[in-house]
Design a protein around this motif. Structure first.
Motif, PDB file in Angstrom:
ATOM      1  N   MET A 131      -5.116   5.703  -6.838  1.00  0.00           N
ATOM      2  CA  MET A 131      -3.845   6.362  -6.553  1.00  0.00           C
ATOM      3  C   MET A 131      -2.696   5.364  -6.589  1.00  0.00           C
ATOM      4  O   MET A 131      -1.602   5.665  -7.071  1.00  0.00           O
ATOM      5  CB  MET A 131      -3.906   7.066  -5.194  1.00  0.00           C
ATOM      6  N   ASP A 177      -1.946   4.538 -10.242  1.00  0.00           N
ATOM      7  CA  ASP A 177      -1.233   5.649 -10.882  1.00  0.00           C
ATOM      8  C   ASP A 177       0.220   5.694 -10.430  1.00  0.00           C
ATOM      9  O   ASP A 177       1.126   5.962 -11.217  1.00  0.00           O
ATOM     10  CB  ASP A 177      -1.913   6.980 -10.550  1.00  0.00           C
ATOM     11  N   GLY A 178       0.440   5.433  -9.133  1.00  0.00           N
ATOM     12  CA  GLY A 178       1.793   5.471  -8.606  1.00  0.00           C
ATOM     13  C   GLY A 178       2.668   4.336  -9.098  1.00  0.00           C
ATOM     14  O   GLY A 178       3.903   4.441  -9.092  1.00  0.00           O
ATOM     15  N   ALA A 227       4.956   7.635 -13.758  1.00  0.00           N
ATOM     16  CA  ALA A 227       4.274   8.363 -12.682  1.00  0.00           C
ATOM     17  C   ALA A 227       5.066   9.588 -12.269  1.00  0.00           C
ATOM     18  O   ALA A 227       6.301   9.567 -12.219  1.00  0.00           O
ATOM     19  CB  ALA A 227       4.074   7.441 -11.475  1.00  0.00           C
ATOM     20  N   GLU A 284       4.186  13.664  -7.696  1.00  0.00           N
ATOM     21  CA  GLU A 284       2.922  13.863  -6.996  1.00  0.00           C
ATOM     22  C   GLU A 284       2.104  12.574  -6.970  1.00  0.00           C
ATOM     23  O   GLU A 284       1.475  12.246  -5.959  1.00  0.00           O
ATOM     24  CB  GLU A 284       2.120  14.986  -7.668  1.00  0.00           C
ATOM     25  N   GLN A 285       2.114  11.813  -8.048  1.00  0.00           N
ATOM     26  CA  GLN A 285       1.364  10.557  -8.097  1.00  0.00           C
ATOM     27  C   GLN A 285       1.986   9.508  -7.175  1.00  0.00           C
ATOM     28  O   GLN A 285       1.277   8.755  -6.512  1.00  0.00           O
ATOM     29  CB  GLN A 285       1.295  10.045  -9.529  1.00  0.00           C
TER      30      GLN A 285
END
Length: 297
Positions: free
Chosen positions: A1, A4-5, A10, A13-14
């Motif tokens: 996570m 991804d962020g 991104a 939501e990420q």
């Protein structure tokens, strides 16, 4: 996570999921950096204020109080906060106990329990304490209560609190002594908080002088006190619930951090579970639900 962020493309939501991952990893500086990025991406002020409070709480910073999220508080919240602020709170779970700690529970300024539907259920003077000031309800409990004489039940306690809007919708709008928790669901990575963590985060917003947890072992006991589930209720497949709805790692990490920071303490059994650490807890959870001998999926 977190990876991804960090990506330049991104999604909101990420970045939100990465913010929670930072909090669980105890990277509070990183979490606040994510908040600034979320704001630039259009996240609303109320949610950002709530998340900032949550980060401050988990970081055990000295200025953690409800003033920073004043904009989130309804009139009901402020009335409820007047009951909680500065008080010693007993949070009593539904796990059966043979330990005679009812008197200690009743000595607290405020006693909080779950799913109260009237009568003596959950009010054993010896093991659960006879008092009950506040009861929290999930959607199923709220629906069941709404189908009965709930006026009498609500008249016997000081506050009833619903964990979600669906549960609240079963009752008349603006019913006195009934309120909704300010949920952190939007911040969590595709999971829901169990009743205990949900109630604790709600109560901590109003600055109690202390919270002690009783009759709670983080799902290591699947049983509940007599009458907690309605007659004829289907048995719960907890292993499916862990996979689909209530991530046990997230639940434990959150509760353990609140305990380490001194925001909560517990009875002998709760302290024992907290002292296990995550790996020890998961080993016990596997034993309790048979994962050592059968596949979960």
């Amino acid at each position: 996570m977190q990876a991804d962020g960090d990506a330049g493309n991104a999604t909101l939501e990420q970045v939100t999921a990465a913010c929670y991952a930072d909090i669980e990893a105890e990277d509070y500086t990183g979490a606040r950096t994510r908040l600034r990025r979320m704001e630039a991406m259009g996240r609303t002020g109320k949610r950002l204020a709530h998340a900032d409070w949550f980060i401050t709480l988990m970081a055990a910073e000295s200025d953690c109080d409800s003033r920073g999220i004043e904009q989130l508080l309804s009139d009901n919240d402020r009335e409820f906060g007047a009951l909680i602020r500065g008080q010693r709170v007993a949070l009593v779970g539904p796990v059966p106990s043979k330990i005679a700690q009812g008197a200690e529970i009743d000595e607290h300024d405020v006693v909080v329990k779950f799913g109260y539907r009237g009568g003596d259920k959950g009010r054993d003077p010896e093991t659960q304490g006879a008092r009950l000031d506040v009861s929290y309800y999930n959607n199923s409990q709220a629906k069941l209560l709404a189908e009965s004489n709930y006026d009498e039940v609500f008249a016997s306690i000081r506050w009833a609190v619903c964990n979600n809007r669906k549960g609240l919708s079963h009752f008349p709008e603006d019913y006195p002594g009934l309120r909704l928790v300010a949920s952190l669901q939007w911040l969590l990575p595709d999971t829901h908080l169990n009743a205990g963590p949900n109630a604790l985060l709600d109560l901590l917003r109003f600055e109690p002088s202390g919270i002690k947890v009783f009759n709670t072992d983080m799902m290591l006991s699947s049983g509940r006190f007599a009458g907690y589930f309605p007659d004829g209720a289907k048995s719960i497949d907890h292993t499916r619930s862990f996979i689909k709805t209530h991530d046990p790692i997230l639940q434990y990490q959150l509760m353990h951090r609140l305990w380490v920071c001194g925001h909560i303490e517990g009875d002998e059994r709760f302290e024992e579970v907290m002292e296990m650490g995550l790996v020890g807890y998961l080993n016990e959870l596997q034993k309790a639900y048979g994962a050592n001998t059968r596949a979960l999926v």
